[in-house]
Structures are given as structure tokens and as C-alpha cells.
Design a protein around this motif. Structure first.
Motif, PDB file in Angstrom:
ATOM      1  N   GLY B 270      45.204  11.059 -70.900  1.00 56.51           N
ATOM      2  CA  GLY B 270      45.536  12.199 -70.213  1.00 56.51           C
ATOM      3  C   GLY B 270      45.405  11.841 -68.425  1.00 56.51           C
ATOM      4  N   ARG B 271      44.805  10.578 -68.434  1.00 52.21           N
ATOM      5  CA  ARG B 271      44.712  10.277 -67.083  1.00 52.21           C
ATOM      6  C   ARG B 271      45.166   8.771 -66.761  1.00 52.21           C
ATOM      7  NH1 ARG B 271      39.044   8.932 -64.487  1.00 52.21           N
ATOM      8  NH2 ARG B 271      39.571   7.054 -65.191  1.00 52.21           N
ATOM      9  N   ASP B 272      44.755   7.956 -67.464  1.00 49.53           N
ATOM     10  CA  ASP B 272      44.981   6.689 -67.474  1.00 49.53           C
ATOM     11  C   ASP B 272      46.239   6.197 -68.452  1.00 49.53           C
ATOM     12  OD1 ASP B 272      43.025   6.524 -65.620  1.00 49.53           O
ATOM     13  OD2 ASP B 272      41.666   5.996 -67.050  1.00 49.53           O
ATOM     14  N   ILE B 273      46.328   6.905 -69.489  1.00 51.72           N
ATOM     15  CA  ILE B 273      47.243   6.554 -70.544  1.00 51.72           C
ATOM     16  C   ILE B 273      47.606   8.066 -71.296  1.00 51.72           C
ATOM     17  CG2 ILE B 273      45.644   6.375 -72.282  1.00 51.72           C
ATOM     18  CD1 ILE B 273      47.507   4.094 -73.492  1.00 51.72           C
ATOM     19  N   ALA B 274      48.844   8.214 -71.360  1.00 53.88           N
ATOM     20  CA  ALA B 274      49.501   9.492 -71.995  1.00 53.88           C
ATOM     21  C   ALA B 274      49.400   9.252 -73.491  1.00 53.88           C
ATOM     22  CB  ALA B 274      50.958   9.696 -71.312  1.00 53.88           C
ATOM     23  N   VAL B 275      49.058  10.123 -74.349  1.00 55.50           N
ATOM     24  CA  VAL B 275      49.054  10.064 -75.770  1.00 55.50           C
ATOM     25  C   VAL B 275      49.795  11.264 -76.385  1.00 55.50           C
ATOM     26  CG1 VAL B 275      47.532  10.034 -77.809  1.00 55.50           C
ATOM     27  CG2 VAL B 275      46.640   9.073 -75.702  1.00 55.50           C
ATOM     28  N   LEU B 287      39.474  17.187 -79.915  1.00 54.09           N
ATOM     29  CA  LEU B 287      39.535  16.356 -78.882  1.00 54.09           C
ATOM     30  C   LEU B 287      39.554  16.465 -77.767  1.00 54.09           C
ATOM     31  CD1 LEU B 287      42.081  13.936 -80.593  1.00 54.09           C
ATOM     32  CD2 LEU B 287      39.982  13.356 -80.408  1.00 54.09           C
ATOM     33  N   GLN B 288      38.835  15.881 -76.801  1.00 51.57           N
ATOM     34  CA  GLN B 288      38.918  16.093 -75.200  1.00 51.57           C
ATOM     35  C   GLN B 288      39.566  15.003 -74.424  1.00 51.57           C
ATOM     36  OE1 GLN B 288      38.543  18.664 -73.390  1.00 51.57           O
ATOM     37  NE2 GLN B 288      37.926  20.381 -74.757  1.00 51.57           N
ATOM     38  N   PRO B 289      40.646  14.982 -73.877  1.00 56.78           N
ATOM     39  CA  PRO B 289      41.624  16.084 -73.414  1.00 56.78           C
ATOM     40  C   PRO B 289      42.214  16.517 -74.608  1.00 56.78           C
ATOM     41  CG  PRO B 289      42.413  14.194 -72.434  1.00 56.78           C
ATOM     42  CD  PRO B 289      41.155  13.823 -73.045  1.00 56.78           C
ATOM     43  N   ALA B 290      42.703  17.786 -74.606  1.00 56.64           N
ATOM     44  CA  ALA B 290      43.604  18.278 -75.803  1.00 56.64           C
ATOM     45  C   ALA B 290      44.626  17.437 -75.992  1.00 56.64           C
ATOM     46  CB  ALA B 290      43.681  19.908 -75.671  1.00 56.64           C
ATOM     47  N   LEU B 291      44.970  17.035 -77.322  1.00 62.65           N
ATOM     48  CA  LEU B 291      46.114  16.367 -77.576  1.00 62.65           C
ATOM     49  C   LEU B 291      47.343  17.208 -77.791  1.00 62.65           C
ATOM     50  CD1 LEU B 291      46.574  13.428 -78.749  1.00 62.65           C
ATOM     51  CD2 LEU B 291      46.447  14.229 -81.006  1.00 62.65           C
ATOM     52  N   THR B 292      48.456  16.171 -77.259  1.00 60.00           N
ATOM     53  CA  THR B 292      49.777  17.039 -77.301  1.00 60.00           C
ATOM     54  C   THR B 292      50.269  16.482 -78.716  1.00 60.00           C
ATOM     55  OG1 THR B 292      50.460  17.038 -74.956  1.00 60.00           O
ATOM     56  CG2 THR B 292      52.038  16.960 -76.353  1.00 60.00           C
ATOM     57  N   CYS B 293      50.726  17.473 -79.466  1.00 61.90           N
ATOM     58  CA  CYS B 293      51.036  17.192 -80.970  1.00 61.90           C
ATOM     59  C   CYS B 293      52.175  18.160 -81.418  1.00 61.90           C
ATOM     60  CB  CYS B 293      49.821  17.188 -81.383  1.00 61.90           C
ATOM     61  SG  CYS B 293      48.834  19.009 -81.589  1.00 61.90           S
ATOM     62  N   PHE B 294      52.487  18.296 -82.589  1.00 61.69           N
ATOM     63  CA  PHE B 294      53.737  18.972 -83.251  1.00 61.69           C
ATOM     64  C   PHE B 294      53.084  20.000 -84.167  1.00 61.69           C
ATOM     65  CE2 PHE B 294      55.378  15.501 -81.101  1.00 61.69           C
ATOM     66  CZ  PHE B 294      56.363  15.731 -80.552  1.00 61.69           C
ATOM     67  N   ARG B 295      53.430  21.096 -84.095  1.00 69.05           N
ATOM     68  CA  ARG B 295      53.055  22.117 -85.188  1.00 69.05           C
ATOM     69  C   ARG B 295      53.756  22.497 -86.281  1.00 69.05           C
ATOM     70  NH1 ARG B 295      51.374  27.209 -82.307  1.00 69.05           N
ATOM     71  NH2 ARG B 295      49.603  25.819 -81.417  1.00 69.05           N
ATOM     72  N   THR B 296      53.495  22.363 -87.528  1.00 72.73           N
ATOM     73  CA  THR B 296      54.465  22.875 -88.717  1.00 72.73           C
ATOM     74  C   THR B 296      53.435  23.467 -89.593  1.00 72.73           C
ATOM     75  OG1 THR B 296      56.119  21.988 -90.057  1.00 72.73           O
ATOM     76  CG2 THR B 296      54.213  20.850 -90.031  1.00 72.73           C
ATOM     77  N   SER B 297      54.319  24.107 -90.484  1.00 73.47           N
ATOM     78  CA  SER B 297      53.429  24.778 -91.721  1.00 73.47           C
ATOM     79  C   SER B 297      53.561  24.087 -92.844  1.00 73.47           C
ATOM     80  CB  SER B 297      54.117  26.306 -92.107  1.00 73.47           C
ATOM     81  OG  SER B 297      53.579  26.711 -93.082  1.00 73.47           O
ATOM     82  N   GLY B 336      49.511  19.550 -74.753  1.00 69.98           N
ATOM     83  CA  GLY B 336      48.337  19.428 -74.415  1.00 69.98           C
ATOM     84  C   GLY B 336      47.911  18.630 -73.169  1.00 69.98           C
ATOM     85  N   GLU B 337      46.856  18.259 -73.128  1.00 69.71           N
ATOM     86  CA  GLU B 337      46.476  17.643 -71.626  1.00 69.71           C
ATOM     87  C   GLU B 337      46.566  16.026 -71.861  1.00 69.71           C
ATOM     88  OE1 GLU B 337      45.823  19.466 -68.908  1.00 69.71           O
ATOM     89  OE2 GLU B 337      46.363  20.911 -70.226  1.00 69.71           O
ATOM     90  N   SER B 338      46.800  15.436 -73.104  1.00 65.37           N
ATOM     91  CA  SER B 338      46.601  14.171 -73.127  1.00 65.37           C
ATOM     92  C   SER B 338      47.823  13.514 -72.520  1.00 65.37           C
ATOM     93  CB  SER B 338      46.620  13.696 -74.679  1.00 65.37           C
ATOM     94  OG  SER B 338      47.789  14.385 -75.289  1.00 65.37           O
ATOM     95  N   ASP B 339      48.861  14.146 -72.252  1.00 64.99           N
ATOM     96  CA  ASP B 339      50.089  13.612 -71.545  1.00 64.99           C
ATOM     97  C   ASP B 339      50.429  14.401 -70.468  1.00 64.99           C
ATOM     98  OD1 ASP B 339      51.267  15.691 -72.932  1.00 64.99           O
ATOM     99  OD2 ASP B 339      52.741  14.469 -73.814  1.00 64.99           O
ATOM    100  N   ALA B 340      49.806  15.054 -69.912  1.00 64.98           N
ATOM    101  CA  ALA B 340      50.162  16.096 -68.840  1.00 64.98           C
ATOM    102  C   ALA B 340      50.438  15.478 -67.430  1.00 64.98           C
ATOM    103  CB  ALA B 340      49.292  17.233 -68.932  1.00 64.98           C
ATOM    104  N   PHE B 341      49.971  14.617 -67.294  1.00 66.96           N
ATOM    105  CA  PHE B 341      50.195  13.809 -65.905  1.00 66.96           C
ATOM    106  C   PHE B 341      51.435  13.123 -65.600  1.00 66.96           C
ATOM    107  CE2 PHE B 341      49.376   9.241 -66.532  1.00 66.96           C
ATOM    108  CZ  PHE B 341      49.350   9.269 -68.125  1.00 66.96           C
ATOM    109  N   TYR B 342      51.540  13.114 -64.585  1.00 64.07           N
ATOM    110  CA  TYR B 342      53.009  12.235 -64.024  1.00 64.07           C
ATOM    111  C   TYR B 342      52.571  10.850 -63.178  1.00 64.07           C
ATOM    112  CZ  TYR B 342      55.504  16.462 -64.814  1.00 64.07           C
ATOM    113  OH  TYR B 342      56.032  17.751 -65.313  1.00 64.07           O
TER     114      TYR B 342
END
Lengths: 347, 347
Positions: B270-275, B287-297, B336-342
Motif C-alpha cells: 500500500g506504500r511500496d508495493i500495490a497488492v 490485515l494492515q493495510p486493508a487488502l483490496t479484494c473481491f466480494r462474492t457470496s 482497500g488501502e493495499s493498492d490505493a497509492f498512485y
């Protein structure tokens, strides 16, 4: 899928002739043989290799009944998949297959089991999530279906079981904490009537007695066996006026939620509060500080449970003459950093 | 457990008389009735309520075949227990029960399935861990056993399946990362020939193409679908000379191991690498920072899969006339925050 009977009906030829044609016996004329093979292909004939005999009523299939609540499912309770490997390694010696019977979480386990018994797909059963009083034991005893339980029960005094040694876990955790100066020790127990909770709480109580520490019901926290449950345990502990200095958890994933909650409150496990987890799990290895927990082989527990079951089945008991049919399964303490410190007063 | 046939043999009384005695019909004399009831008790008689008919060959049981490797077991892959709940909610409408058929990890899935088919305990099957080329599809088609697969396959072009939309996940993850300035984007794919890995890699490749980014095979990391696999992915990424700035994972628990390994190297997600993770899992929330992920049922996926199967079974297809028998199942991006940076260059 059709069997030999359906094939015989379809062709209006005797089962004996069909069988000889399918097995390439010479006393079947070529035209008949071709008709049989064509029909077998067309109908999707599958030879019955199950060894199932209506006369004997055997299926060569063993059922493992599992219950999954919404909460354990969401927390990835894979306990069973590991035990399953151990069970299968034994059953495969005898050409027996293991199937899992998942009781839906909104169905009564007793009624579910009754229906599965009536479906007659298994020769014997392994029960899990054993309750303090478990009517399923009586149901199977009455139906004369061999079974073994993962977990003791008051209902199963005579019946075969294997069970993790929750008593010994509670005792050694308390001993370790007392040796480090703790006297206010909390434990978590499940919210359900699952028997292991009673065994664990009893072991804890006896251990306190041995050390002359008074028992305080406020320190017994009922919570779900999940990460969320661990979070809740921490939350309740933090709100206690005379806060405990140590806590023993009954389920491996609870430590993750507990760590999170106490850290939110600025309390560090292994420094401000002692934590003893339950079973060593791969995931617990990621916790900082490392969690003190207990190691066991669930695969080997599965092996043991399979042998206990076979020793109770008339067709196999001569092969397992020396099997102890009631077996507590030991766990080995793995010291971590989460409870390594000594309370100042005891130094 | 004994049935009416064994009871009749034991007492040397006709099945018809036994049946009338058990059902309290008046045309059975009292002494016979008593003898029958006593023998039923003694032998453990269980009425066959399965609706199983030898003539029809039905069992009213549906099998879900699962495979568990040592690694997925140790990582608590509970995917199936959640899908199971959805499946059962549909099957129960029709008095059908679901059983799980766990293929041992040291057994060939094709041979295992062949044996289970021959055991004749299920009317229909659901397959999982669908391989790129999967001989099991042919086996079941030939045996005329209705089935549905969790996961597409090249072998299953005509057959019913439901599958998570791996293609769309790969595409939206790449789009999101490219929008944040990334051009060196790695992905993880499974080490096995499971079909989802191919679909995922194809989707990734197409997405790169759309953005005019050259494809670099060095950025495709094969790893086990586990926490340890995530650790290994990070380890390999760190050793690449032209290190990627972002990574997309194919399995939910991998992020835990990946976070750990990159943090060991002083690199912060989320700072040095996007996940970008895969499925949203309760554990990923920790997980910190919160992980960008995909929701499904997964429950709803189970419902869909059950209806797809029933629509393919002659006895039920009239009840599910509008079911689409090949269905990709969508997932919704949860930022999430894990890939929020530019990336600086793109600002």
C-alpha cells in the motif's frame, strides 16, 4: 447410470446371460453379445463393484457426520479435512471409502442422522461435535450401527471414542501460568453444549484447586469458537473490574481476534497479558509475539479413530484386537512468547 | 442395521407379513406381531425411508467430490463448507441429501470417481477442482450420470458448470492498477493444472494488451494456493531485477504470507508495493493495510450450482426450465488501502 438388472429388463434377456455376455463368456451367441454391449453403452451401464450385498446389507462406506455452523464455516474450520486423511489411510486397507455427511446448520443433528441412517448408504459412522448429552449415541446403538465418536459424551459411557485431551491442556496451561506468578486466570469456553467445553472447564477448575486459587465464575467467558469469538473474549476481559493477568483459549483461531482487540486497547500480549492458545495452527505462526500453544497430529488422531471404529465392527474387530476403544489424545505444549513473562510480584 | 429382508429371513416369515406386522395391520395374528417386533428390536431394524428403488436405481443422494491436498488442508480451505450450505438449501426442497466425497490426496481423482460411481451411492455429482482437461467429465457422461462442475474445463464444453469469474477479476484488477500508474504488474497462478489458473492468466494477458503493456513471463509466479505460497510469491518478486510495483493474487490466504515476507524486507504494502487479493475472507480483514479484494457470496454460488445440476437431471429439469446451465459468477471489487497509492510518475 444403469445396472445389470435394468439392462436385463431393457433387453428382456436373463441377468445370467447378460452377465456372461458382458464378461465375454463363450456360451453366448455373437448377436446377443453385440446387442448386450450396445445396450450397455446406450444406457450407461456401470458394473456394481461396491461389494454391496443386499443380503448382508453392507455398502463398504463409512460416514463422517460433520456439523458446520455459519460461524465455523466463515472461519475456515478445516479440522475435519485433516482428520479425514488419517481416517482414509486406515479405511483404504480394507477397501472401505469414507464419505462426509454435512448436517445443514438449520437442521437438528438427531433428525438428520435418523434420515441418513434410513438412507442406508453407510455401514458405520463417525460422529463429531459430541454434545454433553448426545441422543445420537442412543439412536445408533438402537439401530445396531457401529460408530465411534470424536469426543466423549455422558451418553457414550460404553461407546468407542477418541478425544483431544482437553483436561490435560487446561491443567498444563494453568500450571505454566501459575509458575509465572498468575492467579487471575481467565478461560474461554464454547457457547454450545459441546462436551469438550465441560471437560476443559473441569480441568481448569481442578488445576486451580491444586494450586489453592479460588474459582471465580466471572473469569469463565463463553464465546464462539472463531476469530470474532476471540475478539469478544478480549472485549469482555477488558471490561472486568479486577482484570485477569492471563487467559487460556479453547480454539486455535481465537488468538487472532484476541490479539487484535487487546492491541486496540494498547495492551500487548506477552508483556501486559499472558495468552495461551489452543492447537498449534499454521496461521497462529504469523502472530507476534509467538503464541504459546499445543501441538498434535490430527492425521494420527484420524488413524486412531479409524482403528477404534474398525475394532467395534464385527467384520473387522479380529484385525484390531488390542485397540483401546476409549482414547484421550495428547497434545504437546509448544512454548511461545505470549506468556513468557513473569508477573513482577513473583520475581 | 437390518432391513425388512433380513428380518424376514431371520424369522422365516414372508416380507409381506413382516411389513403388515410392522405397520400394525389387523390381519396379522398377535403372536406373530410380537415375534416380529421383538426381532426388529433385537436385530436393530431400520425402516428404509430412502425412497431408494432398485428398479429405478435412485438414492436421492447427491455427491460433492472434493480434493484436498496437504497444503490446502493445513491452510483451512473451507471454501466447500460454505458452498455446501447453498447447495443443501436447494436440494432439501426435493428431499435430496448432499454428501461429500473427499478424494484422498494420494489417489488419482479419476480412479477415485470411478470407484465411487461403481459404489452407486449417489444419483448425481458435483465436481470441483476442475482441471484444464478433465477426464472425469467423460467418465460421468459415458455412465449417464448427471453432473455439474464447479469450474469450467476444456473437457466440459457441453456440460453444466458454474465458475467464479476469474477473467473479470483479472481484468478489473489490472485496470485499477494501471489507473494508478502501474505497468510492471505481477500475478500468481496455481502450480497445478486447475483450469481457473488458465482463465486468470488469460484475463490478465488480455487486460495488458488492452492497455498496450508488454507481457513479461517473468511476472507470472507459480505458487501454491496457501499462506506459504504467498510468502513464496513475495520472495520471488523481491529477487526480480526489474521488480514489479504491483501484484495480483489468486487465492485469499496468499496475502497473509505475502504481507509477511515483504514486510520482513522493509517493504510496506500500500506504500511500496500495490497488492490486490482475491476473495474477501474474514481473515483478510485483519490485515494492515486493508487488502483490496473481491466480494462474492459462496452460499449463493452453491444455490446456483444446485439449480444448474437439477436442471440437468431428468427427474427435476421441468422445475428449472429457465436455468442457464453455464454460468460465470461475478465478484465485486472491495477497495482497500493495499493498492490505493498512485505511482509518483503518474501523478
Amino acid at each position: 447410470m444403469k445396472g445389470i438388472r435394468q439392462l436385463a429388463e431393457h433387453l428382456d434377456i436373463s441377468i445370467g446371460t447378460i452377465s456372461r455376455a458382458l464378461n465375454g463368456k463363450p456360451d453366448v451367441n455373437e448377436e446377443t453379445r453385440k446387442r448386450v454391449l450396445a445396450a450397455a453403452e446406450q444406457l450407461g451401464y456401470v458394473a456394481n463393484q461396491s461389494g454391496r450385498s443386499l443380503r448382508q446389507g453392507t455398502t463398504n462406506v463409512i460416514g463422517l457426520m460433520i456439523q458446520s455452523s455459519k460461524e465455523t464455516v466463515e472461519n475456515s474450520d478445516n479440522f475435519f479435512l485433516t482428520v479425514t486423511g488419517g481416517l482414509q489411510s486406515v479405511f483404504s486397507r480394507h477397501n472401505l471409502d469414507l464419505i462426509m455427511l454435512p448436517c445443514p446448520h438449520d437442521e437438528d443433528p438427531y433428525e438428520y442422522l435418523k434420515r441418513m441412517v434410513a438412507r442406508r448408504i453407510v455401514d458405520a459412522l463417525i460422529l463429531s461435535e459430541t454434545q454433553r448429552v448426545d441422543k445420537r449415541f442412543d439412536l445408533l446403538a438402537k439401530a445396531k450401527i457401529p460408530f465411534a465418536a470424536l469426543g466423549r459424551s455422558l451418553s457414550g459411557v460404553q461407546h468407542p471414542w477418541a478425544d483431544l485431551d482437553f483436561d490435560s491442556v487446561a491443567n498444563s496451561a494453568v500450571d505454566r501460568l501459575v509458575a509465572r506468578g498468575h492467579r487471575r486466570i481467565a478461560i474461554s469456553v464454547p457457547t454450545s453444549d459441546i462436551n469438550l467445553g465441560f471437560v476443559f472447564a473441569e480441568g481448569y477448575r481442578h488445576a486451580l484447586e491444586r494450586h489453592g486459587i479460588p474459582y471465580d465464575p466471572a473469569l469463565i467467558i463463553r464465546a464462539k469458537s472463531s476469530e470474532q469469538g476471540g475478539y469478544q473474549v478480549a472485549d469482555e476481559l477488558l471490561r472486568l473490574e479486577d482484570r485477569p493477568t492471563a487467559v487460556i483459549l479453547i480454539y486455535e483461531l481465537m488468538a487472532i481476534g484476541l490479539y487484535r482487540r487487546v492491541m486496540e486497547a494498547g495492551i500487548i500480549p506477552g508483556r501486559d497479558i499472558a495468552v495461551v492458545g489452543f492447537r498449534e495452527a499454521p496461521r497462529a505462526k504469523f502472530l507476534q509475539p509467538a503464541l504459546t500453544c499445543f501441538r498434535t497430529s490430527l492425521h494420527d488422531l484420524g488413524v486412531e479413530l479409524a482403528e477404534i471404529l474398525l475394532s467395534s465392527m464385527p467384520a473387522y474387530n479380529h484385525l484390531y484386537p488390542d485397540t483401546n476403544r476409549q482414547r484421550t489424545w495428547s497434545l504437546e505444549l509448544v512454548p511461545g512468547e505470549s506468556d513468557a513473562f513473569y508477573l513482577p510480584s513473583s520475581k
